[in-house]
Design an enzyme around this catalytic site. Sequence first.
Site, PDB file in Angstrom:
ATOM      1  N   ASP A  82       0.801  -1.224  -0.026  1.00 54.63           N
ATOM      2  CA  ASP A  82      -0.135  -0.008   0.047  1.00 54.63           C
ATOM      3  C   ASP A  82       0.949   1.325   0.032  1.00 54.63           C
ATOM      4  O   ASP A  82       2.028   1.056   0.486  1.00 54.63           O
ATOM      5  CB  ASP A  82      -0.942  -0.060   1.092  1.00 54.63           C
ATOM      6  CG  ASP A  82      -2.265   1.267   1.341  1.00 54.63           C
ATOM      7  OD1 ASP A  82      -2.266   1.605   0.090  1.00 54.63           O
ATOM      8  OD2 ASP A  82      -2.655   1.033   2.158  1.00 54.63           O
ATOM      9  N   LYS A  83       0.392   2.337  -0.439  1.00 54.47           N
ATOM     10  CA  LYS A  83       0.904   3.787  -0.509  1.00 54.47           C
ATOM     11  C   LYS A  83      -0.029   4.654   0.379  1.00 54.47           C
ATOM     12  O   LYS A  83      -1.307   4.502   0.195  1.00 54.47           O
ATOM     13  CB  LYS A  83       1.169   4.046  -1.934  1.00 54.47           C
ATOM     14  CG  LYS A  83       1.731   5.459  -2.251  1.00 54.47           C
ATOM     15  CD  LYS A  83       0.688   6.457  -2.703  1.00 54.47           C
ATOM     16  CE  LYS A  83       1.157   7.777  -2.516  1.00 54.47           C
ATOM     17  NZ  LYS A  83      -0.145   8.847  -2.900  1.00 54.47           N
ATOM     18  N   HIS A  84       0.648   5.582   0.895  1.00 57.32           N
ATOM     19  CA  HIS A  84      -0.327   6.686   1.565  1.00 57.32           C
ATOM     20  C   HIS A  84       0.300   8.050   1.632  1.00 57.32           C
ATOM     21  O   HIS A  84       1.699   8.136   1.641  1.00 57.32           O
ATOM     22  CB  HIS A  84      -0.495   6.297   3.035  1.00 57.32           C
ATOM     23  CG  HIS A  84      -1.630   6.925   3.840  1.00 57.32           C
ATOM     24  ND1 HIS A  84      -2.819   6.840   3.934  1.00 57.32           N
ATOM     25  CD2 HIS A  84      -1.430   8.219   4.475  1.00 57.32           C
ATOM     26  CE1 HIS A  84      -3.540   7.845   4.568  1.00 57.32           C
ATOM     27  NE2 HIS A  84      -2.518   8.547   4.883  1.00 57.32           N
ATOM     28  N   SER A  85      -0.475   8.755   1.180  1.00 59.13           N
ATOM     29  CA  SER A  85      -0.019  10.421   1.075  1.00 59.13           C
ATOM     30  C   SER A  85      -0.835  11.250   2.432  1.00 59.13           C
ATOM     31  O   SER A  85      -1.657  10.979   2.910  1.00 59.13           O
ATOM     32  CB  SER A  85      -0.363  11.158   0.022  1.00 59.13           C
ATOM     33  OG  SER A  85      -0.341  12.535   0.056  1.00 59.13           O
ATOM     34  N   THR A 122      -8.585  11.086  -1.668  1.00 53.88           N
ATOM     35  CA  THR A 122      -8.614  10.037  -2.934  1.00 53.88           C
ATOM     36  C   THR A 122     -10.237   9.604  -3.199  1.00 53.88           C
ATOM     37  O   THR A 122     -10.596   9.406  -4.301  1.00 53.88           O
ATOM     38  CB  THR A 122      -7.717   8.887  -2.622  1.00 53.88           C
ATOM     39  OG1 THR A 122      -6.478   9.580  -2.502  1.00 53.88           O
ATOM     40  CG2 THR A 122      -7.632   7.951  -3.718  1.00 53.88           C
ATOM     41  N   ARG A 170     -11.296  14.855  16.909  1.00 49.31           N
ATOM     42  CA  ARG A 170      -9.974  15.550  16.582  1.00 49.31           C
ATOM     43  C   ARG A 170     -10.096  16.708  15.654  1.00 49.31           C
ATOM     44  O   ARG A 170      -9.666  17.999  15.644  1.00 49.31           O
ATOM     45  CB  ARG A 170      -8.853  14.826  15.930  1.00 49.31           C
ATOM     46  CG  ARG A 170      -8.156  14.065  16.765  1.00 49.31           C
ATOM     47  CD  ARG A 170      -7.301  12.733  16.189  1.00 49.31           C
ATOM     48  NE  ARG A 170      -6.180  13.336  15.570  1.00 49.31           N
ATOM     49  CZ  ARG A 170      -5.517  12.877  14.467  1.00 49.31           C
ATOM     50  NH1 ARG A 170      -5.981  11.703  13.988  1.00 49.31           N
ATOM     51  NH2 ARG A 170      -4.659  13.285  13.750  1.00 49.31           N
ATOM     52  N   SER A 185      -3.488   7.123  13.812  1.00 51.96           N
ATOM     53  CA  SER A 185      -4.523   7.274  12.795  1.00 51.96           C
ATOM     54  C   SER A 185      -4.158   6.442  11.542  1.00 51.96           C
ATOM     55  O   SER A 185      -4.864   5.591  11.080  1.00 51.96           O
ATOM     56  CB  SER A 185      -4.956   8.600  12.554  1.00 51.96           C
ATOM     57  OG  SER A 185      -6.116   8.748  11.607  1.00 51.96           O
ATOM     58  N   LYS A 189      -5.216   1.903  10.505  1.00 51.36           N
ATOM     59  CA  LYS A 189      -5.978   1.359   9.348  1.00 51.36           C
ATOM     60  C   LYS A 189      -5.159   0.473   8.370  1.00 51.36           C
ATOM     61  O   LYS A 189      -5.505  -0.276   7.705  1.00 51.36           O
ATOM     62  CB  LYS A 189      -6.521   2.603   8.550  1.00 51.36           C
ATOM     63  CG  LYS A 189      -7.792   3.261   9.179  1.00 51.36           C
ATOM     64  CD  LYS A 189      -8.064   4.697   8.642  1.00 51.36           C
ATOM     65  CE  LYS A 189      -7.039   5.671   8.805  1.00 51.36           C
ATOM     66  NZ  LYS A 189      -7.626   7.045   8.908  1.00 51.36           N
ATOM     67  N   LYS A 190      -3.803   0.817   8.048  1.00 53.45           N
ATOM     68  CA  LYS A 190      -2.880  -0.160   7.378  1.00 53.45           C
ATOM     69  C   LYS A 190      -2.800  -1.383   8.145  1.00 53.45           C
ATOM     70  O   LYS A 190      -2.675  -2.456   7.471  1.00 53.45           O
ATOM     71  CB  LYS A 190      -1.469   0.592   7.298  1.00 53.45           C
ATOM     72  CG  LYS A 190      -1.600   2.036   6.583  1.00 53.45           C
ATOM     73  CD  LYS A 190      -2.175   2.098   5.324  1.00 53.45           C
ATOM     74  CE  LYS A 190      -2.684   3.401   4.704  1.00 53.45           C
ATOM     75  NZ  LYS A 190      -3.368   3.225   3.470  1.00 53.45           N
TER      76      LYS A 190
HETATM   77  N1  URA Z   1      -4.938  10.838   7.538  1.00 53.96           N
HETATM   78  C1  URA Z   1      -5.485  10.055   8.474  1.00 53.96           C
HETATM   79  O1  URA Z   1      -5.853   9.121   8.167  1.00 53.96           O
HETATM   80  N2  URA Z   1      -5.321  10.452  10.065  1.00 53.96           N
HETATM   81  C2  URA Z   1      -4.824  11.603  10.175  1.00 53.96           C
HETATM   82  O2  URA Z   1      -4.806  11.772  11.543  1.00 53.96           O
HETATM   83  C3  URA Z   1      -4.390  12.452   9.343  1.00 53.96           C
HETATM   84  C4  URA Z   1      -4.560  11.985   7.857  1.00 53.96           C
END
Ligand code: URA
Length: 444
Positions: A82-85, A122, A170, A185, A189-190
Amino acid sequence: MLAQEIIRKRRLREKLAPEDIRDFVCGMTTGDVSGAQIAAFCMATCLQPMMTEERAALTRAMAESGTCIDWSRYTLDGPVLDKHSTGGVGDKTSLIVAPIVAACGAYVPMIAGRSLGHTGGTLDKLDAIPGYVTRPALDSAIAVVRDARCAIFGATSQIAPADRRMYEIRDVTATIASPDLITASILSKKIAAGVQGLVLDVKTGSGAFMEVEADSVQLAESLVRTALSSGIKCTALVTDMNQCLGQNAGAALEIVEVAAFLRGDARDPRMMEVVLALSADLLVLGGLADNIDSGRDLAAACLNDGRAAAAFESMVAHMGGPSDFLSKADRALEKAPVIRPVLPPSEAVVEEINVRALGFAIVELGGGRRAPGDIIDPAVGLEHVAGIGESVGGASQRPLCLIHARTQSAAEKAEARILSAFDLGPVGTSVTVPDLIRSRVRDV
Ligand code: URA
């Protein structure tokens, strides 16, 4: 331990045991811990950073607050990557990197987010594709990953429910910008998605949540350290967000750009650079390439011979969108009725861009949310956004961008915002374009 005792310890920066953190997170999920207590915990954590072990325990507890996908139940013939920005303006690279690595032999269960503040999400971009179901049941998403190798979808209520509750709180208590809370956070999820290798694109600059490079590096280190301690192979690239990434920003306009990129019709060089760098790292992490150079070559080959395009089309069709989407993209996507060029008062060179202001101009056009339940207008946004160092105006009539708006008055308001977001210098000014890839964080 009582929730208020846990909050007191956090406020005093006394180390919490993993069991205490787990109890607190469990209470967040069941409702035994109140919204006020979660808000206090988050504010204490913004002001008093966590220790490495506490952050890892928070991440794990949030991941385990729901279902964690166990891919070993299925016989997969490739790694789960996976990739996350961390988010920016015009950052559509997830939509290209995911099909590239899928086409190279990986499985990609990419849990993506919605637009946040001035940044585009996305999921909102994929919502612009008619029929694409961005929130499928978890079982359906798993089936798409197995069949099409790649699915980009939103976290269902089964995935890290504690994160969902904490995130909502938050968002309205000014407690987003904590490296500990962002780390927990994102990574919860990953972990829940069962990812084995992860590449992170941590943005820095005027369009990023972390504007100062040292803060972005600190966040990258926190993410990589916590991912590694959670058993995920991970690399982070810190990349520039002082200008829009690619040409377009706004849901449908970004999908149009992704489609042209995948078809090979138009490939913005900066976007190409980030896509290849992220893909190469991911392919190495997944054991699909021996080194970064061969990873880049493999990713470029997949783009050039159409395999990445085919992987994207297959994902879109499996998720409910049109088949052979790439050839139909321009016709299938909604278009805004008003298109207006923004011209500078005289011929000039772009010296600097307040990218955050560009992002908020899109929010004002209706392309982002002012309040949590707002519906995003997929058709609005900015096209052909000029970059730093580009010449604009004058005889060429190169605009700063083209505004896509619902009404003339919305376009006029956006025009004023956009003009003030660009710092322009006289023709001949020599401008240094900020480096695109600032650093790479691996073994921390
Ligand atoms: N994306 C997330 O999933 N969580 C955050 O706290 C910030 C960006």
